[in-house]
Design a protein around this motif. Sequence first.
Motif, PDB file in Angstrom:
ATOM      1  N   PRO A 188       0.810  -1.234   0.000  1.00 15.98           N
ATOM      2  CA  PRO A 188       0.000   0.000   0.000  1.00 15.98           C
ATOM      3  C   PRO A 188       0.835   1.273   0.000  1.00 15.98           C
ATOM      4  O   PRO A 188       0.316   2.348  -0.304  1.00 15.98           O
ATOM      5  CB  PRO A 188      -0.829  -0.129   1.287  1.00 15.98           C
ATOM      6  CG  PRO A 188      -0.072  -1.084   2.154  1.00 15.98           C
ATOM      7  CD  PRO A 188       0.612  -2.034   1.212  1.00 15.98           C
ATOM      8  N   VAL A 191       1.136   1.284  -4.002  1.00 16.00           N
ATOM      9  CA  VAL A 191      -0.145   1.366  -4.725  1.00 16.00           C
ATOM     10  C   VAL A 191      -1.210   1.870  -3.754  1.00 16.00           C
ATOM     11  O   VAL A 191      -1.599   1.167  -2.818  1.00 16.00           O
ATOM     12  CB  VAL A 191      -0.558  -0.007  -5.290  1.00 16.00           C
ATOM     13  CG1 VAL A 191      -1.898   0.096  -6.009  1.00 16.00           C
ATOM     14  CG2 VAL A 191       0.517  -0.530  -6.237  1.00 16.00           C
ATOM     15  N   LYS A 192      -1.674   3.077  -3.972  1.00 14.89           N
ATOM     16  CA  LYS A 192      -2.613   3.690  -3.022  1.00 14.89           C
ATOM     17  C   LYS A 192      -3.949   2.955  -2.969  1.00 14.89           C
ATOM     18  O   LYS A 192      -4.614   2.942  -1.929  1.00 14.89           O
ATOM     19  CB  LYS A 192      -2.830   5.162  -3.377  1.00 14.89           C
ATOM     20  CG  LYS A 192      -1.605   6.033  -3.109  1.00 14.89           C
ATOM     21  CD  LYS A 192      -1.899   7.500  -3.379  1.00 14.89           C
ATOM     22  CE  LYS A 192      -0.684   8.354  -3.046  1.00 14.89           C
ATOM     23  NZ  LYS A 192      -0.922   9.801  -3.300  1.00 14.89           N
ATOM     24  N   ASN A 193      -4.378   2.369  -4.088  1.00 17.06           N
ATOM     25  CA  ASN A 193      -5.670   1.668  -4.082  1.00 17.06           C
ATOM     26  C   ASN A 193      -5.517   0.162  -3.913  1.00 17.06           C
ATOM     27  O   ASN A 193      -6.414  -0.612  -4.267  1.00 17.06           O
ATOM     28  CB  ASN A 193      -6.477   1.995  -5.339  1.00 17.06           C
ATOM     29  CG  ASN A 193      -5.769   1.552  -6.617  1.00 17.06           C
ATOM     30  OD1 ASN A 193      -4.595   1.189  -6.581  1.00 17.06           O
ATOM     31  ND2 ASN A 193      -6.490   1.590  -7.738  1.00 17.06           N
ATOM     32  N   ARG A 195      -5.788  -3.233  -2.031  1.00 13.02           N
ATOM     33  CA  ARG A 195      -6.858  -3.606  -1.102  1.00 13.02           C
ATOM     34  C   ARG A 195      -6.543  -4.928  -0.421  1.00 13.02           C
ATOM     35  O   ARG A 195      -5.764  -5.748  -0.913  1.00 13.02           O
ATOM     36  CB  ARG A 195      -8.193  -3.706  -1.828  1.00 13.02           C
ATOM     37  CG  ARG A 195      -8.261  -4.782  -2.892  1.00 13.02           C
ATOM     38  CD  ARG A 195      -9.619  -4.813  -3.581  1.00 13.02           C
ATOM     39  NE  ARG A 195     -10.701  -4.733  -2.639  1.00 13.02           N
ATOM     40  CZ  ARG A 195     -11.140  -5.779  -1.937  1.00 13.02           C
ATOM     41  NH1 ARG A 195     -10.572  -6.959  -2.083  1.00 13.02           N
ATOM     42  NH2 ARG A 195     -12.134  -5.645  -1.105  1.00 13.02           N
ATOM     43  N   ASN A 395       2.125  -0.129 -10.154  1.00  9.22           N
ATOM     44  CA  ASN A 395       0.790   0.449 -10.366  1.00  9.22           C
ATOM     45  C   ASN A 395       0.209   0.040 -11.716  1.00  9.22           C
ATOM     46  O   ASN A 395      -0.993  -0.221 -11.835  1.00  9.22           O
ATOM     47  CB  ASN A 395       0.851   1.976 -10.242  1.00  9.22           C
ATOM     48  CG  ASN A 395       0.805   2.442  -8.802  1.00  9.22           C
ATOM     49  OD1 ASN A 395      -0.276   2.568  -8.224  1.00  9.22           O
ATOM     50  ND2 ASN A 395       1.969   2.695  -8.225  1.00  9.22           N
ATOM     51  N   HIS A 398      -0.928  -3.581 -11.347  1.00  5.89           N
ATOM     52  CA  HIS A 398      -2.106  -3.621 -10.467  1.00  5.89           C
ATOM     53  C   HIS A 398      -3.351  -3.186 -11.236  1.00  5.89           C
ATOM     54  O   HIS A 398      -4.432  -3.782 -11.111  1.00  5.89           O
ATOM     55  CB  HIS A 398      -1.866  -2.710  -9.263  1.00  5.89           C
ATOM     56  CG  HIS A 398      -2.765  -2.966  -8.097  1.00  5.89           C
ATOM     57  ND1 HIS A 398      -3.983  -2.340  -7.945  1.00  5.89           N
ATOM     58  CD2 HIS A 398      -2.628  -3.797  -7.029  1.00  5.89           C
ATOM     59  CE1 HIS A 398      -4.547  -2.753  -6.820  1.00  5.89           C
ATOM     60  NE2 HIS A 398      -3.758  -3.643  -6.250  1.00  5.89           N
ATOM     61  N   GLU A 399      -3.192  -2.155 -12.061  1.00  4.05           N
ATOM     62  CA  GLU A 399      -4.308  -1.668 -12.865  1.00  4.05           C
ATOM     63  C   GLU A 399      -4.646  -2.639 -13.994  1.00  4.05           C
ATOM     64  O   GLU A 399      -5.824  -2.890 -14.278  1.00  4.05           O
ATOM     65  CB  GLU A 399      -3.957  -0.295 -13.447  1.00  4.05           C
ATOM     66  CG  GLU A 399      -5.065   0.323 -14.293  1.00  4.05           C
ATOM     67  CD  GLU A 399      -4.683   1.681 -14.832  1.00  4.05           C
ATOM     68  OE1 GLU A 399      -5.431   2.208 -15.699  1.00  4.05           O
ATOM     69  OE2 GLU A 399      -3.638   2.228 -14.415  1.00  4.05           O
ATOM     70  N   ASP A 402      -6.691  -5.276 -12.691  1.00  2.00           N
ATOM     71  CA  ASP A 402      -7.883  -4.756 -12.007  1.00  2.00           C
ATOM     72  C   ASP A 402      -7.969  -5.256 -10.565  1.00  2.00           C
ATOM     73  O   ASP A 402      -9.043  -5.632 -10.079  1.00  2.00           O
ATOM     74  CB  ASP A 402      -9.136  -5.164 -12.793  1.00  2.00           C
ATOM     75  CG  ASP A 402     -10.306  -4.222 -12.561  1.00  2.00           C
ATOM     76  OD1 ASP A 402     -10.085  -3.124 -12.012  1.00  2.00           O
ATOM     77  OD2 ASP A 402     -11.447  -4.594 -12.908  1.00  2.00           O
ATOM     78  N   SER A 404      -7.754  -3.747  -7.738  1.00  2.00           N
ATOM     79  CA  SER A 404      -8.459  -2.935  -6.744  1.00  2.00           C
ATOM     80  C   SER A 404      -9.962  -3.156  -6.792  1.00  2.00           C
ATOM     81  O   SER A 404     -10.702  -2.685  -5.919  1.00  2.00           O
ATOM     82  CB  SER A 404      -8.172  -1.445  -6.971  1.00  2.00           C
ATOM     83  OG  SER A 404      -8.620  -1.042  -8.249  1.00  2.00           O
ATOM     84  N   ASN A 405     -10.413  -3.905  -7.799  1.00  2.00           N
ATOM     85  CA  ASN A 405     -11.853  -4.133  -7.999  1.00  2.00           C
ATOM     86  C   ASN A 405     -12.269  -5.425  -7.306  1.00  2.00           C
ATOM     87  O   ASN A 405     -11.892  -6.512  -7.717  1.00  2.00           O
ATOM     88  CB  ASN A 405     -12.152  -4.203  -9.503  1.00  2.00           C
ATOM     89  CG  ASN A 405     -13.642  -4.261  -9.786  1.00  2.00           C
ATOM     90  OD1 ASN A 405     -14.450  -4.672  -8.957  1.00  2.00           O
ATOM     91  ND2 ASN A 405     -14.011  -3.847 -10.992  1.00  2.00           N
ATOM     92  N   GLN A 406     -13.055  -5.315  -6.262  1.00  2.00           N
ATOM     93  CA  GLN A 406     -13.475  -6.494  -5.513  1.00  2.00           C
ATOM     94  C   GLN A 406     -14.251  -7.473  -6.369  1.00  2.00           C
ATOM     95  O   GLN A 406     -14.081  -8.687  -6.265  1.00  2.00           O
ATOM     96  CB  GLN A 406     -14.346  -6.059  -4.321  1.00  2.00           C
ATOM     97  CG  GLN A 406     -15.085  -7.191  -3.598  1.00  2.00           C
ATOM     98  CD  GLN A 406     -14.160  -8.109  -2.821  1.00  2.00           C
ATOM     99  OE1 GLN A 406     -12.944  -7.943  -2.865  1.00  2.00           O
ATOM    100  NE2 GLN A 406     -14.722  -9.067  -2.118  1.00  2.00           N
TER     101      GLN A 406
END
Length: 417
Positions: A188, A191-193, A195, A395, A398-399, A402, A404-406
């Motif tokens: 974290p 990568v700020k988002n 989870r 980042n 991570h993007e 996806d 950060s998408n639950q």
Amino acid sequence: MQILVQKFGGTSVQSNQSRKHVLRHIENALNNDFKLVVVVSALGRSPDPYATDSLLELVDYPEHSITNRELDMLMVCGEIIASVVLSNELRKSGISSIALTGAQAGIKTNADFNQAKIKEVEPSRILTELKKHDVVVVAGFQGKNLQGELTTLGRGGSDTTAAALGAALAAKSIEIFTDVNGIMTADPRVVKNARALDIVSYREICNLAYQGAKVIHPRAVEIAMHAKVPIRVRSTYEENGGTLVTNTRNGKVGVDISDRVVTGIAHLANITQIKVQTKEKEAYRLQSEVFKAMADAGISIDFINISPTGVIYTVPNQQAKRAITILKSKGFNPSILDDCTKVSVVGAGMTGVPGVASRIVHALTSKGVQILQSADSHTTIWVLIPSKDLFTAVNALHEEFDLSNQSTILHDFLTER
């Protein structure tokens, strides 16, 4: 008797304020009719006076003049102090407890001082004490060898202590309390988002831990996995459940959880890439002599690529200068690229899934990140990149997946394979 093992790290037990959170978690477990074995690390981090690094400074580590045996005698002190301090506060709160050293708790190890491995756990003393007390506080990171000498377990030793005790006691589960609320999809701080994951398999977290995720030591996961004891990674400062590490879902024994294509992104920084090239007819000599020289010097190597004309591998930055000196003394002319980072895309479900490597390459190159080296296994794809591109690379990956998408995570988790 229903036993729960809890492990609290150094920052969790370093102050009166942080220990209030520890006491709350212990009280909650006792209210649920558990008997508790609580494993603790040394109080705080340097410059806190009883942290392990602070103790090592007393002997001018690493330039000390004592033996590894004596070094272990010094290092066990931090956890022993923490166990007595916490036991004292439990008793002040009206909770019956006793503090034990790792040796008194039955942790028996081999004779490798500073990096000992647990050979056996004899839990009879703990079981006896649990009949008289609600909580047994155990000093982590330590044990004794067959000669009765004190030993330490190396990095992640308190996690390993908790897992070993959980396995030996057939505990209901093992709770690892940390500064973050569970196992994250990426660091974290990078990568700020990123989870927290609700549930992961033992295999997934082992891969993430080996590739740089520091929330739990992989040796601890392996011990728990073999004993089929679930682990829960939680925040000391929050009440929610964190991340469950297990092989089953919904409590149904024998039902495997599904593996995600990509679970998370891990990284290891401060790496130097070394290239040694030669003429083709000398390749066999080079391959043999280079790796033997590194092994003889005790230099840990990683990310190995071998070709007919040379070898490429990585070493930690702090070992690079010595590695180069050794290679030159043997007549080789190595080239180096320092300040690199190894980025790992981890997912136990990527085996046999086409296109994962292509997506990684595209995500990085589209952001201008140079891939210096790559490798893969059934569950992990690694790339070596310049450290200056760390934030951009992690980042981007991570993007790309996806993470950060639950809903994406749950879809992979429930439907892949």
